[in-house]
Design a protein around this motif. Structure first.
Motif, PDB file in Angstrom:
ATOM      1  N   LEU A 120      30.708 112.898  79.038  1.00 11.64           N
ATOM      2  CA  LEU A 120      31.857 113.668  78.537  1.00 11.64           C
ATOM      3  C   LEU A 120      33.098 112.783  78.491  1.00 11.64           C
ATOM      4  CD1 LEU A 120      31.449 117.163  80.276  1.00 11.64           C
ATOM      5  CD2 LEU A 120      30.561 116.379  78.080  1.00 11.64           C
ATOM      6  N   ARG A 121      33.216 111.885  79.458  1.00 12.25           N
ATOM      7  CA  ARG A 121      34.371 110.971  79.470  1.00 12.25           C
ATOM      8  C   ARG A 121      34.363 110.109  78.209  1.00 12.25           C
ATOM      9  NH1 ARG A 121      33.761 108.991  84.399  1.00 12.25           N
ATOM     10  NH2 ARG A 121      34.966 110.686  85.291  1.00 12.25           N
ATOM     11  N   ARG A 122      33.173 109.648  77.830  1.00 15.65           N
ATOM     12  CA  ARG A 122      33.074 108.810  76.611  1.00 15.65           C
ATOM     13  C   ARG A 122      33.462 109.616  75.386  1.00 15.65           C
ATOM     14  NH1 ARG A 122      27.321 106.431  77.124  1.00 15.65           N
ATOM     15  NH2 ARG A 122      27.521 106.283  74.870  1.00 15.65           N
ATOM     16  N   ILE A 123      33.039 110.886  75.335  1.00 17.83           N
ATOM     17  CA  ILE A 123      33.399 111.724  74.189  1.00 17.83           C
ATOM     18  C   ILE A 123      34.905 111.932  74.162  1.00 17.83           C
ATOM     19  CG2 ILE A 123      33.115 113.977  73.091  1.00 17.83           C
ATOM     20  CD1 ILE A 123      30.601 114.272  74.809  1.00 17.83           C
ATOM     21  N   ALA A 124      35.460 112.210  75.339  1.00 16.58           N
ATOM     22  CA  ALA A 124      36.902 112.470  75.409  1.00 16.58           C
ATOM     23  C   ALA A 124      37.668 111.229  74.945  1.00 16.58           C
ATOM     24  CB  ALA A 124      37.303 112.861  76.822  1.00 16.58           C
ATOM     25  N   ALA A 125      37.183 110.046  75.351  1.00 18.91           N
ATOM     26  CA  ALA A 125      37.864 108.809  75.004  1.00 18.91           C
ATOM     27  C   ALA A 125      37.777 108.548  73.504  1.00 18.91           C
ATOM     28  CB  ALA A 125      37.264 107.634  75.769  1.00 18.91           C
ATOM     29  N   GLY A 146      25.812 126.979  91.780  1.00 22.20           N
ATOM     30  CA  GLY A 146      27.233 127.260  91.593  1.00 22.20           C
ATOM     31  C   GLY A 146      28.116 126.144  92.126  1.00 22.20           C
ATOM     32  N   ALA A 147      27.730 125.558  93.259  1.00 22.10           N
ATOM     33  CA  ALA A 147      28.556 124.493  93.850  1.00 22.10           C
ATOM     34  C   ALA A 147      28.601 123.297  92.902  1.00 22.10           C
ATOM     35  CB  ALA A 147      27.979 124.091  95.207  1.00 22.10           C
ATOM     36  N   LEU A 148      27.446 122.942  92.323  1.00 21.88           N
ATOM     37  CA  LEU A 148      27.438 121.808  91.386  1.00 21.88           C
ATOM     38  C   LEU A 148      28.284 122.155  90.148  1.00 21.88           C
ATOM     39  CD1 LEU A 148      26.559 119.010  90.557  1.00 21.88           C
ATOM     40  CD2 LEU A 148      24.372 119.935  89.786  1.00 21.88           C
ATOM     41  N   ASN A 149      28.133 123.373  89.654  1.00 19.77           N
ATOM     42  CA  ASN A 149      28.910 123.768  88.466  1.00 19.77           C
ATOM     43  C   ASN A 149      30.412 123.752  88.737  1.00 19.77           C
ATOM     44  OD1 ASN A 149      27.098 123.997  86.405  1.00 19.77           O
ATOM     45  ND2 ASN A 149      26.623 126.158  86.798  1.00 19.77           N
ATOM     46  N   ARG A 150      30.801 124.137  89.940  1.00 22.44           N
ATOM     47  CA  ARG A 150      32.241 124.115  90.255  1.00 22.44           C
ATOM     48  C   ARG A 150      32.776 122.685  90.210  1.00 22.44           C
ATOM     49  NH1 ARG A 150      30.914 128.635  93.300  1.00 22.44           N
ATOM     50  NH2 ARG A 150      30.304 127.467  95.138  1.00 22.44           N
ATOM     51  N   GLN A 151      31.982 121.754  90.768  1.00 22.24           N
ATOM     52  CA  GLN A 151      32.398 120.333  90.721  1.00 22.24           C
ATOM     53  C   GLN A 151      32.487 119.859  89.277  1.00 22.24           C
ATOM     54  OE1 GLN A 151      29.578 118.000  92.912  1.00 22.24           O
ATOM     55  NE2 GLN A 151      29.994 119.073  94.828  1.00 22.24           N
ATOM     56  N   LEU A 152      31.468 120.233  88.481  1.00 19.22           N
ATOM     57  CA  LEU A 152      31.448 119.790  87.078  1.00 19.22           C
ATOM     58  C   LEU A 152      32.611 120.399  86.300  1.00 19.22           C
ATOM     59  CD1 LEU A 152      27.617 120.034  86.337  1.00 19.22           C
ATOM     60  CD2 LEU A 152      28.983 117.975  86.717  1.00 19.22           C
ATOM     61  N   ALA A 153      32.907 121.675  86.575  1.00 21.77           N
ATOM     62  CA  ALA A 153      34.004 122.337  85.859  1.00 21.77           C
ATOM     63  C   ALA A 153      35.315 121.625  86.161  1.00 21.77           C
ATOM     64  CB  ALA A 153      34.086 123.808  86.261  1.00 21.77           C
ATOM     65  N   SER A 154      35.500 121.225  87.419  1.00 27.17           N
ATOM     66  CA  SER A 154      36.789 120.610  87.725  1.00 27.17           C
ATOM     67  C   SER A 154      36.859 119.184  87.160  1.00 27.17           C
ATOM     68  CB  SER A 154      37.111 120.744  89.221  1.00 27.17           C
ATOM     69  OG  SER A 154      36.933 119.551  89.885  1.00 27.17           O
ATOM     70  N   ALA A 155      35.742 118.445  87.193  1.00 27.54           N
ATOM     71  CA  ALA A 155      35.760 117.100  86.589  1.00 27.54           C
ATOM     72  C   ALA A 155      35.936 117.201  85.066  1.00 27.54           C
ATOM     73  CB  ALA A 155      34.468 116.357  86.934  1.00 27.54           C
ATOM     74  N   ALA A 156      35.286 118.185  84.446  1.00 26.84           N
ATOM     75  CA  ALA A 156      35.379 118.327  82.990  1.00 26.84           C
ATOM     76  C   ALA A 156      36.776 118.788  82.575  1.00 26.84           C
ATOM     77  CB  ALA A 156      34.321 119.313  82.490  1.00 26.84           C
ATOM     78  N   ALA A 157      37.437 119.555  83.449  1.00 24.06           N
ATOM     79  CA  ALA A 157      38.800 120.022  83.132  1.00 24.06           C
ATOM     80  C   ALA A 157      39.733 118.828  82.943  1.00 24.06           C
ATOM     81  CB  ALA A 157      39.309 120.938  84.233  1.00 24.06           C
ATOM     82  N   ASN A 158      39.530 117.780  83.740  1.00 17.57           N
ATOM     83  CA  ASN A 158      40.366 116.579  83.603  1.00 17.57           C
ATOM     84  C   ASN A 158      40.118 115.872  82.278  1.00 17.57           C
ATOM     85  OD1 ASN A 158      41.451 116.949  86.109  1.00 17.57           O
ATOM     86  ND2 ASN A 158      39.813 115.803  87.143  1.00 17.57           N
ATOM     87  N   LEU A 159      39.013 116.205  81.617  1.00 18.93           N
ATOM     88  CA  LEU A 159      38.681 115.567  80.337  1.00 18.93           C
ATOM     89  C   LEU A 159      38.962 116.496  79.158  1.00 18.93           C
ATOM     90  CD1 LEU A 159      35.280 114.039  81.518  1.00 18.93           C
ATOM     91  CD2 LEU A 159      37.454 112.837  81.260  1.00 18.93           C
ATOM     92  N   GLY A 160      39.628 117.616  79.447  1.00 17.38           N
ATOM     93  CA  GLY A 160      40.033 118.517  78.363  1.00 17.38           C
ATOM     94  C   GLY A 160      39.042 119.635  78.066  1.00 17.38           C
ATOM     95  N   PHE A 161      38.053 119.814  78.932  1.00 21.97           N
ATOM     96  CA  PHE A 161      37.088 120.910  78.714  1.00 21.97           C
ATOM     97  C   PHE A 161      37.450 122.083  79.639  1.00 21.97           C
ATOM     98  CE2 PHE A 161      34.836 117.126  77.440  1.00 21.97           C
ATOM     99  CZ  PHE A 161      34.113 117.528  76.327  1.00 21.97           C
ATOM    100  N   SER A 162      37.241 123.296  79.134  1.00 20.56           N
ATOM    101  CA  SER A 162      37.525 124.449  79.998  1.00 20.56           C
ATOM    102  C   SER A 162      36.334 125.398  80.002  1.00 20.56           C
ATOM    103  CB  SER A 162      38.768 125.181  79.511  1.00 20.56           C
ATOM    104  OG  SER A 162      38.516 125.703  78.231  1.00 20.56           O
ATOM    105  N   ALA A 163      36.302 126.237  81.038  1.00 24.12           N
ATOM    106  CA  ALA A 163      35.250 127.257  81.153  1.00 24.12           C
ATOM    107  C   ALA A 163      35.849 128.427  81.911  1.00 24.12           C
ATOM    108  CB  ALA A 163      34.053 126.700  81.916  1.00 24.12           C
ATOM    109  N   PRO A 164      35.342 129.643  81.660  1.00 24.63           N
ATOM    110  CA  PRO A 164      35.839 130.775  82.437  1.00 24.63           C
ATOM    111  C   PRO A 164      35.596 130.543  83.929  1.00 24.63           C
ATOM    112  CG  PRO A 164      34.378 131.512  80.673  1.00 24.63           C
ATOM    113  CD  PRO A 164      34.300 130.026  80.703  1.00 24.63           C
ATOM    114  N   ALA A 165      36.482 131.095  84.757  1.00 22.16           N
ATOM    115  CA  ALA A 165      36.314 130.924  86.203  1.00 22.16           C
ATOM    116  C   ALA A 165      35.419 132.035  86.764  1.00 22.16           C
ATOM    117  CB  ALA A 165      37.683 130.967  86.859  1.00 22.16           C
TER     118      ALA A 165
END
Ligand SMILES: Cc1ncc(COP(=O)(O)O)c(C=O)c1O
Length: 383
Positions: free
Chosen positions: A373-378, A295-314
């Motif tokens: 994901l950053r490359r995809i977003a770009a 869960g801790a890793l997923n929370r970090q990934l969710a917040s980094a991915a949010a900056n790239l336009g991806f979302s997930a339920p909390a």
């Protein structure tokens, strides 16, 4: 939280394997236990009749600890679908009643019910995907008097949506509906207690979050169903099975508890020791700790991915070990190949990137996924 346990697995440094929801890697000690078990078949004269029972009983007692149950309530099955078939054969369903399932539920917990409702004149009642991602509320709203069976998961397999099974269990008991669970995407990574939830049947395939081999799983059968009809009739479920010389003194009696639901050839000398070793490791780590670590890793990934336009339920609407990332634009269809070229492994399920880490993952694994994901977003909609 657990420290990284990658040393127990054979995962090369350049592989970012974030796909436990697809299939977990077998840890080295489990592989060793399975290999030793398989090798025993080279010397069958050393395999004694009692060994057809000892390995199976060990499996039952270790599985029972993961479920907060007792060994007598555990059957050994080859797959989730087999366990669901056992449940579907036994729970009563009458004409005009319904079986509750989720929209896009995994087929192993769907087709058996489809058949049963066709045979009985009942119908399937499908809980629509809730816009607010609150599957528990959606299920509770659907649990009306017509429901004979709620056939549900703990975690929805594409989104990671989590159900509060204690509340669902209470609601089922109130209306007299049976509760049948497929725990394949949760058991081992999300704490679960049969005492708290009180399901009628609960199955889990071993090859995902139980970190076990393919083709073996566990089935919990509540005491009230232990006199039921198994999927198949085999010799080892019967009361006289321990006496190899009198197997053809056919008996109507089964072995005790849930053992009548065991699959044929359940005493698999390769699979059971590997599954047992993996479950023991989970117990040693403690499932709550596994959940917290993934869960801790997923929370970090969710917040980094949010900056790239991806979302997930909390959380808590989403299970900690399971992250399904979506964005407004379509996911490029070349994404799986692109990620595989980078040796980053996740699944694409529907319109989501499904990220499923475990205690073998490192922060570096996560960083490599985010870089992709950053490359995809770009690149906008194409990778
Ligand atoms: C929710 C769920 N249940 C069960 C399974 C496996 O089913 P079976 O053991 O019947 O092959 C999967 C595999 O992806 C799954 O996601």
């Amino acid at each position: 939280m657990l420290t990284c346990q990658r040393h127990l697995f054979d995962i090369p440094d350049d592989v970012a394997y974030l796909n436990c929801a697809y299939m977990s890697p077998l840890m080295k000690p489990a592989l060793e236990a399975g290999t030793t078990g398989l090798a025993r078949k080279a010397h069958p004269w050393q395999i004694t009749p009692d060994q057809f029972f000892t390995g199976a009983e060990e499996f039952r007692s270790v599985a029972a600890r993961l479920l907060d149950s007792s060994a007598d309530c555990i059957a050994i099955v080859p797959s989730a679908s087999y366990g669901i078939a056992a449940a579907a054969r036994n729970v009563p369903i009458n004409k005009g009643q319904s079986v509750l399932v989720l929209e896009e539920q995994f087929p192993s917990n769907y087709y058996s019910w489809l058949r049963r409702v066709a045979e009985t004149g009942a119908s399937l009642k499908v809980v629509a995907w809730p816009e607010d991602n609150d599957w528990t509320a959606a299920v509770l709203n659907s649990l009306t008097d017509d429901v004979a069976v709620a056939a549900l998961p703990h975690v929805q397999w594409t989104s990671g949506g989590r159900l509060d099974l204690v509340r669902v269990g209470e609601a089922c008991r109130k209306i007299g509906a049976a509760l049948v669970l497929d725990l394949t995407q949760s058991l081992g990574a999300l704490p679960f207690s049969v005492r708290d939830v009180q399901p009628d049947f609960a199955v889990a395939a071993s090859y995902k979050w139980l970190l076990g081999p393919y083709s073996v799983g566990l089935l919990y059968v509540a005491p009230k169903w232990q006199g039921g009809t198994p999927v198949e009739e085999n010799w080892i479920q019967r009361a006289n099975a321990r006496d190899f010389s009198s197997l053809i003194l056919y008996t109507e009696n089964y072995d005790e508890g849930a053992r009548r639901f065991d699959m044929g050839e359940r005493s698999n000398f390769a699979l059971l020791p590997a599954a047992v070793r993996a479950m023991k490791q989970l117990l040693e780590w403690d499932v709550a700790q596994v959940s917290e670590t993934a869960g801790a890793l997923n929370r970090q990934l969710a917040s980094a991915a949010a900056n790239l336009g991806f979302s997930a339920p909390a959380e808590p609407l989403r299970a900690p070990h399971y992250l399904a990332l979506r964005r407004k634009e379509a996911i490029p269809k070349e994404l799986p190949e692109m990620l595989a070229r980078e040796k980053v492994f996740v699944s694409i399920r529907g319109s989501s990137i499904r990220v499923a880490p475990h205690v073998y993952n490192t922060a570096e694994d996560g960083a490599r996924l985010i870089a992709c994901l950053r490359r995809i977003a770009a690149a906008g909609t194409s990778a």
